[in-house]
Design a protein around this motif. Structure first.
Motif, PDB file in Angstrom:
ATOM      1  N   LEU A 125       0.827  -1.202   0.000  1.00 60.79           N
ATOM      2  CA  LEU A 125       0.000   0.000   0.000  1.00 60.79           C
ATOM      3  C   LEU A 125       0.861   1.252   0.000  1.00 60.79           C
ATOM      4  O   LEU A 125       0.582   2.213  -0.742  1.00 60.79           O
ATOM      5  CB  LEU A 125      -0.943  -0.004   1.201  1.00 60.79           C
ATOM      6  CG  LEU A 125      -1.922   1.147   1.329  1.00 60.79           C
ATOM      7  CD1 LEU A 125      -2.869   1.192   0.123  1.00 60.79           C
ATOM      8  CD2 LEU A 125      -2.701   1.052   2.618  1.00 60.79           C
ATOM      9  N   ASN A 126       1.901   1.244   0.789  1.00 64.61           N
ATOM     10  CA  ASN A 126       2.808   2.403   0.811  1.00 64.61           C
ATOM     11  C   ASN A 126       3.483   2.588  -0.536  1.00 64.61           C
ATOM     12  O   ASN A 126       3.664   3.725  -1.007  1.00 64.61           O
ATOM     13  CB  ASN A 126       3.873   2.248   1.904  1.00 64.61           C
ATOM     14  CG  ASN A 126       3.294   2.481   3.297  1.00 64.61           C
ATOM     15  OD1 ASN A 126       2.310   3.197   3.449  1.00 64.61           O
ATOM     16  ND2 ASN A 126       3.921   1.869   4.295  1.00 64.61           N
ATOM     17  N   LEU A 127       3.843   1.491  -1.190  1.00 66.96           N
ATOM     18  CA  LEU A 127       4.444   1.593  -2.525  1.00 66.96           C
ATOM     19  C   LEU A 127       3.452   2.200  -3.522  1.00 66.96           C
ATOM     20  O   LEU A 127       3.802   3.048  -4.345  1.00 66.96           O
ATOM     21  CB  LEU A 127       4.912   0.213  -3.017  1.00 66.96           C
ATOM     22  CG  LEU A 127       6.158  -0.357  -2.347  1.00 66.96           C
ATOM     23  CD1 LEU A 127       6.408  -1.800  -2.802  1.00 66.96           C
ATOM     24  CD2 LEU A 127       7.371   0.507  -2.667  1.00 66.96           C
ATOM     25  N   ILE A 128       2.202   1.756  -3.445  1.00 70.20           N
ATOM     26  CA  ILE A 128       1.168   2.288  -4.352  1.00 70.20           C
ATOM     27  C   ILE A 128       0.957   3.772  -4.079  1.00 70.20           C
ATOM     28  O   ILE A 128       0.847   4.582  -5.016  1.00 70.20           O
ATOM     29  CB  ILE A 128      -0.140   1.497  -4.199  1.00 70.20           C
ATOM     30  CG1 ILE A 128       0.056   0.077  -4.727  1.00 70.20           C
ATOM     31  CG2 ILE A 128      -1.291   2.187  -4.922  1.00 70.20           C
ATOM     32  CD1 ILE A 128      -1.108  -0.850  -4.441  1.00 70.20           C
ATOM     33  N   ARG A 129       0.892   4.167  -2.825  1.00 68.70           N
ATOM     34  CA  ARG A 129       0.704   5.585  -2.479  1.00 68.70           C
ATOM     35  C   ARG A 129       1.863   6.423  -2.993  1.00 68.70           C
ATOM     36  O   ARG A 129       1.655   7.532  -3.524  1.00 68.70           O
ATOM     37  CB  ARG A 129       0.588   5.762  -0.980  1.00 68.70           C
ATOM     38  CG  ARG A 129      -0.743   5.359  -0.438  1.00 68.70           C
ATOM     39  CD  ARG A 129      -0.818   5.651   1.047  1.00 68.70           C
ATOM     40  NE  ARG A 129      -2.055   5.163   1.609  1.00 68.70           N
ATOM     41  CZ  ARG A 129      -2.251   4.921   2.882  1.00 68.70           C
ATOM     42  NH1 ARG A 129      -1.276   5.106   3.741  1.00 68.70           N
ATOM     43  NH2 ARG A 129      -3.409   4.502   3.294  1.00 68.70           N
ATOM     44  N   ASN A 130       3.068   5.904  -2.800  1.00 69.41           N
ATOM     45  CA  ASN A 130       4.246   6.653  -3.248  1.00 69.41           C
ATOM     46  C   ASN A 130       4.248   6.799  -4.774  1.00 69.41           C
ATOM     47  O   ASN A 130       4.609   7.840  -5.313  1.00 69.41           O
ATOM     48  CB  ASN A 130       5.542   5.979  -2.791  1.00 69.41           C
ATOM     49  CG  ASN A 130       5.761   6.143  -1.299  1.00 69.41           C
ATOM     50  OD1 ASN A 130       5.204   7.044  -0.685  1.00 69.41           O
ATOM     51  ND2 ASN A 130       6.557   5.264  -0.723  1.00 69.41           N
ATOM     52  N   ARG A 131       3.807   5.801  -5.522  1.00 69.71           N
ATOM     53  CA  ARG A 131       3.753   5.867  -6.984  1.00 69.71           C
ATOM     54  C   ARG A 131       2.684   6.867  -7.445  1.00 69.71           C
ATOM     55  O   ARG A 131       2.895   7.643  -8.367  1.00 69.71           O
ATOM     56  CB  ARG A 131       3.427   4.497  -7.577  1.00 69.71           C
ATOM     57  CG  ARG A 131       4.609   3.593  -7.636  1.00 69.71           C
ATOM     58  CD  ARG A 131       4.252   2.344  -8.420  1.00 69.71           C
ATOM     59  NE  ARG A 131       5.141   1.268  -8.006  1.00 69.71           N
ATOM     60  CZ  ARG A 131       4.832   0.005  -7.935  1.00 69.71           C
ATOM     61  NH1 ARG A 131       3.619  -0.391  -8.245  1.00 69.71           N
ATOM     62  NH2 ARG A 131       5.720  -0.871  -7.570  1.00 69.71           N
ATOM     63  N   SER A 132       1.524   6.769  -6.790  1.00 71.61           N
ATOM     64  CA  SER A 132       0.455   7.659  -7.227  1.00 71.61           C
ATOM     65  C   SER A 132       0.793   9.113  -6.859  1.00 71.61           C
ATOM     66  O   SER A 132       0.427  10.024  -7.586  1.00 71.61           O
ATOM     67  CB  SER A 132      -0.879   7.253  -6.650  1.00 71.61           C
ATOM     68  OG  SER A 132      -0.893   7.361  -5.261  1.00 71.61           O
ATOM     69  N   GLY A 133       1.507   9.308  -5.796  1.00 73.78           N
ATOM     70  CA  GLY A 133       1.917  10.672  -5.429  1.00 73.78           C
ATOM     71  C   GLY A 133       2.959  11.181  -6.387  1.00 73.78           C
ATOM     72  O   GLY A 133       2.974  12.351  -6.767  1.00 73.78           O
TER      73      GLY A 133
END
Length: 138
Positions: A125-133
């Motif tokens: 989830l943190n990886l996905i958030r960092n990518r979308s940011g």
């Protein structure tokens, strides 16, 4: 006639000498018996010691065998008791685990597995958030 055939009476000195001789013979017989008894006692004692040693070696073997037999039996009983105790313990664990599952309480291993899955999901989830940011910034 009776005077001619009857023995002559002994004199006091002759009687005393005979008594003294008899007493000496009795004394010497006593000394001889004492010496003989002392010799026989030594041989008898040695024979008793030898027989005692033989008996001791025989009884040691018998006692050793009995002790080994008892130790073997005790070991057998101990193994059976340990096996029975292990079976009882496993059965108790299974019953408690079944009761806890029916109550909805999970085992430690299940909870730890869920915690690992949550950590993996949080990382993803943190990886996905960092990518979308970072995609929004571009």
């Amino acid at each position: 006639m009776s005077d001619e055939k009857s023995p002559k009476p002994e004199t006091d000195a002759q009687l005393a000498a005979r008594i003294k001789g008899s007493a000496r013979q009795i004394w010497l017989a006593g000394l001889g018996a004492y010496t003989k008894a002392e010799e026989d006692t030594g041989r008898f004692f040695e024979r008793l010691v030898q027989e005692g040693e033989q008996l001791e070696s025989k009884t040691r073997g018998v006692v050793g065998k009995q002790i080994k037999s008892v130790e073997d039996r005790v070991e057998g009983v101990r193994e059976r008791a340990t096996g029975t105790w292990d079976k009882l313990e496993n059965m108790f664990d299974e019953r408690v685990s079944g009761a806890l599952r029916r109550l909805g309480i999970h085992r430690r291993e299940e909870i730890e597995a869920l915690e690992r899955r949550i950590e993996i999901l949080e990382t993803e989830l943190n990886l996905i958030r960092n990518r979308s940011g970072s995609d929004e910034e571009e």
